[in-house]
Design a protein around this motif. Structure first.
Motif, PDB file in Angstrom:
ATOM      1  N   ALA A   1       7.350  29.924  15.722  1.00 12.58           N
ATOM      2  CA  ALA A   1       7.639  28.656  15.912  1.00 12.58           C
ATOM      3  C   ALA A   1       8.266  29.014  17.436  1.00 12.58           C
ATOM      4  N   PRO A   2       8.798  27.460  17.949  1.00 16.89           N
ATOM      5  CA  PRO A   2       9.397  27.694  19.350  1.00 16.89           C
ATOM      6  C   PRO A   2      10.840  28.622  19.346  1.00 16.89           C
ATOM      7  N   PRO A   3      11.205  29.344  20.474  1.00 13.73           N
ATOM      8  CA  PRO A   3      11.989  30.372  20.570  1.00 13.73           C
ATOM      9  C   PRO A   3      13.309  30.044  20.053  1.00 13.73           C
ATOM     10  N   TRP A   4      13.747  28.505  20.164  1.00 16.28           N
ATOM     11  CA  TRP A   4      14.880  28.032  19.821  1.00 16.28           C
ATOM     12  C   TRP A   4      15.330  28.030  18.322  1.00 16.28           C
ATOM     13  N   LEU A   5      14.025  28.045  17.546  1.00 12.47           N
ATOM     14  CA  LEU A   5      14.305  27.890  16.102  1.00 12.47           C
ATOM     15  C   LEU A   5      14.106  29.378  15.623  1.00 12.47           C
ATOM     16  N   SER A   6      15.187  30.028  14.826  1.00  9.53           N
ATOM     17  CA  SER A   6      15.076  31.195  14.130  1.00  9.53           C
ATOM     18  C   SER A   6      14.177  31.411  13.116  1.00  9.53           C
ATOM     19  N   PRO A   7      13.892  32.513  12.858  1.00  6.65           N
ATOM     20  CA  PRO A   7      12.849  32.653  11.572  1.00  6.65           C
ATOM     21  C   PRO A   7      13.532  32.009  10.289  1.00  6.65           C
ATOM     22  N   GLN A   8      14.910  32.123  10.315  1.00  7.76           N
ATOM     23  CA  GLN A   8      15.839  31.677   9.042  1.00  7.76           C
ATOM     24  C   GLN A   8      15.747  30.127   9.024  1.00  7.76           C
TER      25      GLN A   8
ATOM     26  N   VAL B   1      17.822  14.523  11.334  1.00  9.51           N
ATOM     27  CA  VAL B   1      16.740  15.444  11.678  1.00  9.51           C
ATOM     28  C   VAL B   1      16.757  15.577  13.218  1.00  9.51           C
ATOM     29  N   PHE B   2      16.808  14.422  13.909  1.00  4.86           N
ATOM     30  CA  PHE B   2      16.839  14.676  15.444  1.00  4.86           C
ATOM     31  C   PHE B   2      18.001  15.213  15.979  1.00  4.86           C
ATOM     32  N   ALA B   3      19.042  15.149  15.358  1.00  4.66           N
ATOM     33  CA  ALA B   3      20.148  16.042  15.640  1.00  4.66           C
ATOM     34  C   ALA B   3      20.219  17.398  15.702  1.00  4.66           C
ATOM     35  N   PHE B   4      19.480  17.881  14.503  1.00  2.90           N
ATOM     36  CA  PHE B   4      19.225  19.128  14.155  1.00  2.90           C
ATOM     37  C   PHE B   4      18.373  19.957  15.424  1.00  2.90           C
ATOM     38  N   HIS B   5      17.423  19.087  15.651  1.00  2.00           N
ATOM     39  CA  HIS B   5      16.336  19.831  16.678  1.00  2.00           C
ATOM     40  C   HIS B   5      17.012  19.497  18.153  1.00  2.00           C
ATOM     41  N   LEU B   6      17.900  18.622  18.394  1.00  2.00           N
ATOM     42  CA  LEU B   6      18.559  18.793  19.604  1.00  2.00           C
ATOM     43  C   LEU B   6      19.467  19.725  19.895  1.00  2.00           C
ATOM     44  N   ASP B   7      20.406  20.080  18.609  1.00  2.00           N
ATOM     45  CA  ASP B   7      21.288  21.130  18.661  1.00  2.00           C
ATOM     46  C   ASP B   7      20.517  22.433  18.756  1.00  2.00           C
ATOM     47  N   ARG B   8      19.407  22.792  18.363  1.00  5.33           N
ATOM     48  CA  ARG B   8      18.540  23.984  18.459  1.00  5.33           C
ATOM     49  C   ARG B   8      18.246  24.119  19.975  1.00  5.33           C
ATOM     50  N   VAL B   9      17.723  22.964  20.392  1.00  6.57           N
ATOM     51  CA  VAL B   9      17.086  22.947  21.945  1.00  6.57           C
ATOM     52  C   VAL B   9      18.237  23.265  22.835  1.00  6.57           C
ATOM     53  N   LEU B  10      19.366  22.780  22.498  1.00  2.00           N
ATOM     54  CA  LEU B  10      20.423  22.679  23.651  1.00  2.00           C
ATOM     55  C   LEU B  10      21.119  24.083  23.532  1.00  2.00           C
ATOM     56  N   GLY B  11      20.865  24.840  22.364  1.00  4.12           N
ATOM     57  CA  GLY B  11      21.286  26.415  22.112  1.00  4.12           C
ATOM     58  C   GLY B  11      22.560  26.182  21.585  1.00  4.12           C
ATOM     59  N   LEU B  12      23.219  25.213  21.083  1.00  5.77           N
ATOM     60  CA  LEU B  12      24.351  25.315  20.310  1.00  5.77           C
ATOM     61  C   LEU B  12      24.239  25.893  18.847  1.00  5.77           C
ATOM     62  N   ASN B  13      23.674  25.498  18.232  1.00  2.00           N
ATOM     63  CA  ASN B  13      23.430  26.194  16.598  1.00  2.00           C
ATOM     64  C   ASN B  13      24.573  26.016  15.991  1.00  2.00           C
ATOM     65  N   ARG B  14      24.950  24.724  15.965  1.00  2.00           N
ATOM     66  CA  ARG B  14      26.176  24.264  15.180  1.00  2.00           C
ATOM     67  C   ARG B  14      25.696  23.442  13.973  1.00  2.00           C
ATOM     68  N   THR B  15      24.503  22.723  13.961  1.00  2.00           N
ATOM     69  CA  THR B  15      24.006  22.023  12.634  1.00  2.00           C
ATOM     70  C   THR B  15      23.413  22.852  11.673  1.00  2.00           C
ATOM     71  N   LEU B  16      23.376  22.173  10.301  1.00  2.00           N
ATOM     72  CA  LEU B  16      22.605  22.699   9.265  1.00  2.00           C
ATOM     73  C   LEU B  16      21.112  22.297   9.522  1.00  2.00           C
ATOM     74  N   PRO B  17      19.981  23.083   9.191  1.00  2.00           N
ATOM     75  CA  PRO B  17      18.731  22.654   9.200  1.00  2.00           C
ATOM     76  C   PRO B  17      18.614  21.325   8.425  1.00  2.00           C
ATOM     77  N   ALA B  18      17.693  20.421   8.952  1.00  2.00           N
ATOM     78  CA  ALA B  18      17.413  19.276   8.030  1.00  2.00           C
ATOM     79  C   ALA B  18      15.866  18.918   8.524  1.00  2.00           C
TER      80      ALA B  18
ATOM     81  N   SER C   1       9.636  20.503  19.483  1.00  2.00           N
ATOM     82  CA  SER C   1      10.512  20.890  18.208  1.00  2.00           C
ATOM     83  C   SER C   1      10.224  19.951  17.065  1.00  2.00           C
ATOM     84  N   LEU C   2      10.028  18.722  17.348  1.00  2.00           N
ATOM     85  CA  LEU C   2      10.139  17.567  16.519  1.00  2.00           C
ATOM     86  C   LEU C   2       8.691  17.475  15.866  1.00  2.00           C
ATOM     87  N   PHE C   3       7.770  17.862  16.690  1.00  2.00           N
ATOM     88  CA  PHE C   3       6.379  17.918  16.259  1.00  2.00           C
ATOM     89  C   PHE C   3       6.228  18.578  15.052  1.00  2.00           C
ATOM     90  N   LEU C   4       7.002  19.736  14.797  1.00  2.00           N
ATOM     91  CA  LEU C   4       6.938  20.762  13.440  1.00  2.00           C
ATOM     92  C   LEU C   4       7.130  19.761  12.286  1.00  2.00           C
TER      93      LEU C   4
END
Length: 512
Positions: free
Chosen positions: A196-203, A269-286, A465-468
């Motif tokens: 997956a894209p590097p901003w998304l962790s395996p978890q 859903v959009f907020a989750f991907h935006l959070d990961r792209v920005l490198g904040l990592n503060r939202t729950l997966p959606a 990211s959203l394409f996934l």
């Protein structure tokens, strides 16, 4: 010396000319006729050679094209233009695909065509009352379809504030399109590369696959004290609970679960991907998912359930940071917990680290989420159908310092870092009506997120990211609909960068 040699250069020609004149007339005519014949033969041979060379070159070009993207048919190999008379070749292969990763649109699309504001107005009624009606109504629908639902609402409510519907007893489980994603081996989370894209962790990817594809075993309505109840489902891939405390807390979720939201809340859903792209990592997966027993199989946002947000159980409420607007502004000036320095007991600081507020402000400004820092809608012009106007919260703006912040959560074991939940953003708010109150008092913003906004790669990363999430991608109208949403975020990012320069806000690394 040069002039003495000059006559000798023409001596052979003069000698031949004089000899030719002394010859009889018949001999001269024969010589001239022979020379003309020889010249004519030379000219004809040159013309024939050039024509043959050109024919070979044309044939070689035709052969090269026939081995590439074109194929020549002997019946109509040479097509002739009626007007110009020029010959051309028609391509016959149609399996050539052209892919453009980035598109340049001359004019941004109008966003109001994708958010369906009428649907939003129909669903929104009275805040908590509407959300309770939504969850209770959907559970009632499942009960009517099931007929023989195994439930004991009274006992469950008295023990922990939850009521369960066992999915095994639902007759709609095996109807067409009932959670086909869970029954099939094809996941709606599509990853075509090796990772997956590097901003998304395996978890993150693991949880996304669970939320999108897990078979539903149990659906429960979970009460959260004064907050609206949640509709939680438990998946088949969940493991047996190893934490005895979590089992005793109302039995809200015995394993891995997801929270089902209303279809109008797709911003989660959009907020989750935006959070990961920005490198904040503060939202729950959606993710976005369709349920056969909800909303006529419309795609619903599903957010991962995190029990650590409710250390005392859902009925007791979450780990909420209680601050008024005045206390929040005071904590920003004191830079609470900066450099791990404990604040004074009478300082009024909360348990949240100073850097968290900058990340929250940047995230909320891009999505225009006002239900955390500006629940009363004091920083922009709200509409009549907005909840803050319907419930009369907008009248509280006269005494802003005493307005309570809401939805400020952290995990029970990690009080220094926030968790961004209930991320209901608005894409239909123009640039002349943005909520700048979200940035008030902020003097530092995260460097990594600002760099993403500056390097013009926000669109590319969000598209990847959203394409996934195939269900979300298709529900928004594919690439065209996703581009409209990203257009809004890019315009707000430009406004934010201008605000940073105008107010001298520092951009620093926030690794606390």
């Amino acid at each position: 010396m040069g002039r003495s040699r000059f006559p000798w250069l023409f001596f052979p020609r003069l000698k031949l000319t004089s000899s030719f004149r002394r010859c009889p007339l018949s001999n001269r005519s024969l010589i001239i006729a022979s020379a003309c014949v020889v010249y004519l033969l030379v000219v004809v041979s040159q013309v024939g050679y050039s024509q043959q060379h050109r024919d070979r070159r044309i044939e070689r070009d035709k052969y090269r094209h026939s081995r590439g993207l074109y194929h020549l048919d002997h019946s109509d190999a040479d097509s002739v233009d009626v007007q110009t008379g020029a010959s051309f070749v028609l391509p016959t292969r149609s399996n050539v695909v052209y892919i453009t990763l980035k598109s340049k649109r001359l004019k941004p699309a109008h966003i109001r065509g994708t958010i369906r504001p009428k649907l939003r107005r129909k669903v929104r009624r009275k805040n908590d009352e509407a959300h309770k009606t939504f969850t209770q109504g959907k559970l009632g629908t499942m009960e009517r379809h099931a007929g023989q639902t195994k439930r004991d609402f009274a006992s469950n409510t008295s023990r922990g504030g939850t009521r369960d519907v066992y999915y095994k007893s639902l007759d709609i489980l095996h109807t067409p399109r009932t959670d086909a994603q869970a029954d099939s081996h094809i996941s709606s989370i599509r990853i075509y590369s090796q990772k997956a894209p590097p901003w998304l962790s395996p978890q993150d990817v693991k949880v996304m696959r669970f939320l999108a594809d897990a078979k539903v075993l149990r659906v429960a309505e979970v009460s959260r004290g004064d907050s609206p109840p949640l509709l939680v489902f438990e998946g088949q891939t969940s493991v047996s609970p190893t934490d005895p405390k979590r089992t005793q807390r109302g039995n809200a979720c015995g394993g891995q679960c997801g929270v089902i939201s209303s279809p109008v809340d797709t911003t989660e859903v959009f907020a989750f991907h935006l959070d990961r792209v920005l490198g904040l990592n503060r939202t729950l997966p959606a993710v976005s998912r369709r349920f056969s027993f909800l909303h006529d199989v419309q795609p619903c946002p599903v957010v991962s359930w995190d029990a650590s947000l409710y250390p005392e159980g859902p009925a007791a409420g979450g780990s909420t940071v209680r601050l008024t607007w005045g206390e929040y502004q005071s904590s920003l000036k004191q830079r609470c917990w900066h450099k791990n320095i404990s604040p004074k007991p009478d300082s009024g600081c909360s348990s949240v680290h100073h850097y968290e507020w900058g990340q929250l402000a940047l995230f909320d400004f891009l999505l225009q989420i006002h239900n955390r820092l500006d629940q009363s809608c004091c920083g922009f012009r709200p509409r009549q159908e907005d909840v803050c106007v319907e419930l009369g919260h907008n009248a509280e703006c006269g005494d802003q310092n005493h307005i309570q912040l809401t939805n400020i959560l952290h995990r029970g074991h990690d009080p220094r870092h926030l968790v961004f939940t209930n991320n209901k953003g608005f894409f239909d708010r123009n640039e002349d009506n943005l909520d700048y109150r979200l940035l008030e008092g902020i003097r530092e913003l995260p460097e990594q997120a600002v760099l993403v906004l500056k390097n013009k790669r926000l669109r590319e990363k969000l598209l990847q990211s959203l394409f996934l999430d195939q269900t979300y991608w298709e529900s928004q109208g594919g690439r065209q609909g996703i581009d409209k949403l990203i257009d809004v975020i890019e315009r707000r990012a430009a406004v934010l960068l201008t605000y940073i320069n105008a107010h001298g806000i520092k951009v620093i690394a926030m690794n606390a």
